[in-house]
Design an enzyme around this catalytic site. Sequence first.
Site, PDB file in Angstrom:
ATOM      1  N   ASP A  13       0.831  -1.199   0.000  1.00 29.47           N
ATOM      2  CA  ASP A  13       0.000   0.000   0.000  1.00 29.47           C
ATOM      3  C   ASP A  13       0.870   1.255   0.000  1.00 29.47           C
ATOM      4  O   ASP A  13       1.820   1.357   0.770  1.00 29.47           O
ATOM      5  CB  ASP A  13      -0.907  -0.021   1.234  1.00 29.47           C
ATOM      6  CG  ASP A  13      -2.038   0.980   1.173  1.00 29.47           C
ATOM      7  OD1 ASP A  13      -1.956   1.951   0.402  1.00 29.47           O
ATOM      8  OD2 ASP A  13      -3.016   0.781   1.907  1.00 29.47           O
ATOM      9  N   HIS A  15      -0.578   4.525   0.177  1.00 27.16           N
ATOM     10  CA  HIS A  15      -1.405   5.661   0.605  1.00 27.16           C
ATOM     11  C   HIS A  15      -0.746   6.345   1.804  1.00 27.16           C
ATOM     12  O   HIS A  15      -0.679   5.782   2.887  1.00 27.16           O
ATOM     13  CB  HIS A  15      -2.813   5.185   0.971  1.00 27.16           C
ATOM     14  CG  HIS A  15      -3.599   4.712  -0.201  1.00 27.16           C
ATOM     15  ND1 HIS A  15      -3.608   3.395  -0.611  1.00 27.16           N
ATOM     16  CD2 HIS A  15      -4.388   5.385  -1.065  1.00 27.16           C
ATOM     17  CE1 HIS A  15      -4.375   3.275  -1.672  1.00 27.16           C
ATOM     18  NE2 HIS A  15      -4.864   4.474  -1.975  1.00 27.16           N
TER      19      HIS A  15
END
Length: 149
Positions: A13, A15
Amino acid sequence: MTKSVILGVIGSDAHVVGITILEQALEEAGFDVVNLGVQSSQDEFVDAATAHDAEAVLVSSLYGHAKQDCQGFHQAVADADLEDVTTYIGGNLAVGQDDFEETRRHFREMGFDRVFDSETDPEDAIEALRADLDVRSSESERDGQTVSA
């Protein structure tokens, strides 16, 4: 005494916005924050918690694959003799996450002390962390802790 907290985004990920906001809010609340950034492995969380004598590890995931990324996480924590470390996870933890209570139950069964959805206000997580770590703050400190995104 300042409490050390490890913060990062697990797995593949990338983000970063949520943990950046959370890092700022935690620092303003008086925590010593080690931000691992994005795409952090389980080992990086465990190594950082050990190196910084952390009281808490906060795992973030927004891309929906936290169940896979966190498989065995608490065994790694236990293997490093970090059983007393408080662990949180938050974000969009499952693809097609319709019933968050089911998701929360799953991650609690995995060993996380608290599970938050992607809409959680940073102040809610901080208050939970204070309670779990038995951290007291003066009223004047609390009044100064507003975070805007």
